[in-house]
Structures are given as structure tokens and as C-alpha cells.
Design a protein around this motif. Structure first.
Motif: not given
Length: 480
Positions: A177-194
Motif C-alpha cells: 500500500p502506498k499513498q501520497l502525502p496527505g493520504g485520505h485527505l487528498l481523496n476527500a479534497g478531490a471528492a469535495a472539489l468534484s
């Protein structure tokens, strides 16, 4: 050109066949017939949709269908059973990308209709879909926009998620498992922007919003699956199967295609149910699976004491000849070595010698749900001796010999003993409770998931190194 009545009747018939197909796949003895139900259902669906009312451009469509059929037949013949998991993941990606393209096309046609209305132009030159859109009232067009957004978002997540799953299953992408710095916050931010872009789109913003939504969803799909470890990939494949179904259903609403809606809903719901069942089998939280929130370690793993002790074919054969009861636990290593036929022959000889032989199948053995069951059925292993984990787990304590073939996580005692293990809490086959355990394994590595297994170091375990097929073949001549 077929009438709408024929097309509607065909849609009902195909839907019934798909339901029968799904129902039959729950039973090994009915699976072959169930597959044929699905094949016939899809043939009916494609034929009556292609020649239904409002469909044209056959000069382009028919060659594309022929090319697709030839490619499909070629891939089906070329792909081995060991490559089936990554093939399924690849096919999911096609569904997702198709959903994105169809949704984009639908919005362009919607804009074309609105432009024609503004100019008070006729609709004679419209495509079949644009002509359909032209009949919709403003509130119906709003629903169409919602369907377009869902198709783009779900389809894009499915596409990149499936591509990464394919890469991990094929060994082209690191299984850890690998994630970029920020982890799930990046996913949440992308979902919110979508979501923000979707609101802008629904309020009249341009086509660029759909392009950005797709880009963000592509990132979410990529980052979600990159954050999931290889040990959990069977659940991921099932989850992506569900996503592809919902993407197809969303596009079915967009195209006003009842059959696509029903088919997508069947795939989406069955994939979700299977994912839930597998999560229970792995003691995982279903929501965490959807969000890509599992598969990593919780802290430093417990230290393992002892050493791995090797044994040769003669030692294993001697133990088998002396045993009264044997349980075989297959894993992906059996598939890689294509050892299922050799295993079947070993079972035949042991049973002929009066020994009780059974198989223990973990719900997530291999890299695809049901993978081991299919391999054993292909090798003509009797269905009645292939048992699920819950049916056989209590019998290991009274078993003389267990042979583990290419399995790691599903027989790992760390799942119960080490709270810091990446698979902590996952139900496993308790093979270590038997009198003797022989592990067929190519080498001393940790395997696909990268998780060390204390089973290999236990006093009653012996490592039977080598290619699984060659190892089993070497036993056959020594079984009395």
C-alpha cells in the motif's frame, strides 16, 4: 429494423437470463449452465439493441462489433487461469472508460439540442440520442445532467482503479500500500472539489466542468487502489466489479436503455454483496474497503523465532503414506504453477489408498473470488470434498497432514496472534493445529503481499521448496 415491442421483450428475456446466470454461479454443479445463460442473454441483448429503433451507422458499428468479438475470442484463448484476475480488472476498466465517453457524448448532444432550440432549428439532422433529448422537458434535462455527472465520476474512478488493480495483480505495480502525502485527505479534497464542479455544471457551467470532474475522479481511483495492499486485492477486484456495474446503470439512465439499467444494477449489487461477504471473511470494515482505508500495518510486527526447516519429496511422501486424514489448502501458487491436475491425481491416489482427503478453501484464496474452486473444478476434483473455511476449520486439530500449496496470508497465524499485523483479525485456516504441515513454496520470500508468516517457522511445519507442479509430481510415484 426491429420494433420497440421486440426490443422490450428481448430486454425482459435477457434480464431473466442474467438473473438465472448469477443465481447458478453460486453452485459449482450449476455453474457451467449458468455461464451459458449469461452468454445467451448477452447475445440477445446485443442483437436486439443493435437492430432496435433509432439505431444507425451500421457501416461503422458492425465492423467494430466484429473486431471486438475477434479480440475477445483471441484474449479468451490466450489468457491462462492464472491471469484471470488481472483480465477481470482490465475488463472493468473498459466499462468505466466507456461510461466516461458516453456521458461526455450525452452532454455534447444535450448542448446541441439546447442550441437548436435557441435558434428554433429543426431536429431532422439529430442523432437518435439527440432526438430523444429533444423530447425532454427542462426538468427531465436536469435529471439527464445528474446522470451524466454520475457516469463520468463513477466511470473515471472505475477506470484508473481497475488499471492499478491490474498492475498490482500482474506484478507490474508494487503490491504494497502506498499513498501520497496527505493520504485520505487528498481523496476527500478531490471528492469535495468534484461535488463543487458538479453543482456548477448543473447550474449551467460549461463542458470544462465534466473534464475536470473526470480528471479528479481519475486521481481518486488511482490513489484509492494504490493505498490498498496486495493481500486485499481479491476484495478490490470485487469492489471494482460493483463500481463498473453502477457506472453502466448510470449510463443506462442517460441512454434510456432499460436493459443497461437492469444489467448494471445486477452487476453493481452482486459485486457489492460479494465485497461485503468477503469483508466479513477478512474481518474488514466494508466502508473502509470502499474508501481504500485498509491494507497497511498498524505498527511493528511481532518478532518471529525459529527457522524454516526444509524437507524433500521422500519425507513428504512418507508422511502421506502413514496418514489417515489429509487436508490440502490451495493458493495462488498452485495457479501460477498450473499444478491443479497434479494435485487432482495426488488426491485420486490418496483416496484409492483409503485415506480421507479434503480441501480447505478460504473465501479470498488466490487473487479473485472463487479462483481456487474454478481451478479444482477444471481438474475434476469432486465437489463434495472441496469445503469452505467455516466448514473445515474445526477439523484441523484432528488431521494428520496438511499440505499448503502456494498460500501465505490465509494460513498466517499472525492474523490471530499479532495485533500489529497488516492482516490482524482476519479469519484464517488454522492449519498449524494439525499434526504435520508441509508448505509447497518456491522460496523463502514473503510472497505477493509482503507479509511474513510465522507458520513457516513452527516446529510441526516443514518447507517443501520448489515449483508446486514439479513438487507434487515428485510425490506421485512415491505414494503407496
Amino acid at each position: 429494423m426491429l420494433s420497440q415491442g421486440f426490443v422490450s421483450a428481448a430486454a425482459i428475456a435477457a434480464s431473466v437470463l442474467f438473473i438465472l446466470s448469477l443465481g447458478g454461479l453460486s453452485n459449482q454443479e450449476k455453474a457451467k449452465r449458468a455461464v451459458w445463460y449469461g452468454i445467451v442473454g448477452m447475445a440477445v441483448a446485443v442483437f436486439f439493441t443493435a437492430f432496435g429503433p433509432g439505431i444507425g451507422a451500421y457501416w461503422l458499428m458492425i465492423p467494430m462489433m466484429i473486431i471486438g468479438a475477434v479480440i475477445g475470442a483471441y484474449v479468451a484463448k490466450k489468457v491462462d487461469m492464472t491471469e484471470m484476475p488481472q483480465l477481470v480488472a482490465a475488463l472493468h476498466s473498459f466499462v468505466g472508460l466507456a461510461a466516461v465517453f458516453v456521458a461526455w457524448s450525452a452532454d455534447l448532444e444535450r448542448r446541441r439540442v439546447l442550441a437548436a432550440r435557441a435558434l428554433d432549428a429543426g431536429t431532422e439532422q439529430f442523432s437518435a440520442f439527440a432526438a430523444l433529448v429533444a423530447t425532454k422537458a427542462p426538468d427531465e434535462l436536469m435529471f439527464l445532467q445528474v446522470e451524466v455527472v454520475l457516469g463520468v465520476f463513477i466511470g473515471a474512478v472505475t477506470f484508473t482503479g481497475s488499471v492499478i488493480a491490474f498492475g498490482k495483480l500482474a506484478g507490474k505495480v508494487d503490491g504494497k500500500p502506498k499513498q501520497l502525502p496527505g493520504g485520505h485527505l487528498l481523496n476527500a479534497g478531490a471528492a469535495a472539489l468534484s461535488l463543487l464542479l458538479a453543482i456548477l455544471y448543473l447550474n449551467g457551467a460549461g463542458f470544462w466542468t465534466l473534464l475536470l470532474i473526470a480528471a479528479l475522479a481519475f486521481f481518486i481511483g488511482y490513489h484509492l487502489i494504490m493505498g490498498i495492499g496486495g493481500a486485499d486485492m481479491p476484495v478490490v477486484v470485487s469492489m471494482l466489479n460493483s463500481y463498473s456495474g453502477w457506472a453502466a446503470a448510470a449510463i443506462g439512465f442517460t441512454l434510456s436503455n432499460d436493459l443497461l439499467i437492469v444489467t448494471g444494477a445486477l452487476v453493481g449489487s452482486s459485486g457489492a454483496i460479494l465485497s461485503y461477504i468477503m469483508c466479513k471473511a477478512m474481518n474488514r470494515n466494508f466502508v473502509n474497503v470502499i474508501l481504500g482505508g485498509f491494507g497497511g500495518s498498524q505498527g511493528p510486527a511481532a518478532e518471529i523465532e525459529g527457522e524454516q526447516v526444509a524437507i524433500d519429496a521422500g519425507g513428504v511422501a512418507s508422511a502421506l503414506n502413514d496418514a489417515d486424514s489429509v487436508i490440502i489448502v490451495p493458493g495462488y501458487g498452485m495457479a501460477v504453477a498450473q499444478a491443479q491436475n497434479a494435485v487432482s491425481e495426488l488426491v485420486r491416489k490418496l483416496r484409492a489408498a483409503g485415506k480421507q482427503v479434503r480441501f480447505g478453501i478460504h473465501p479470498v484464496a488466490g487473487r479473485l473470488p472463487g479462483h481456487m474452486n474454478v481451478l479444482l473444478a477444471e481438474a475434476r476434483v469432486p465437489y463434495d470434498i472441496v469445503l469452505e473455511m467455516d466448514e473445515i476449520n474445526d477439523d484441523f486439530a484432528s488431521t494428520d497432514v496438511v499440505i499448503v500449496i502456494g498460500s501465505n496470508d490465509i494460513v498466517n497465524p499472525a492474523a490471530q496472534d499479532d495485533p500489529n499485523s497488516p492482516i490482524a483479525g482476519m479469519p484464517v485456516l488454522k492449519v498449524w493445529e494439525s499434526k504435520q504441515v508441509f508448505v509447497c513454496k518456491r522460496g523463502q520470500g514473503t510472497g505477493y503481499s509482503g507479509i511474513e508468516n510465522p507458520l513457516f517457522f513452527k516446529e510441526n511445519t516443514r518447507m517443501f521448496y520448489g515449483d508446486a507442479r514439479s513438487s507434487i509430481d515428485s510425490l506421485l510415484s512415491q505414494i503407496d
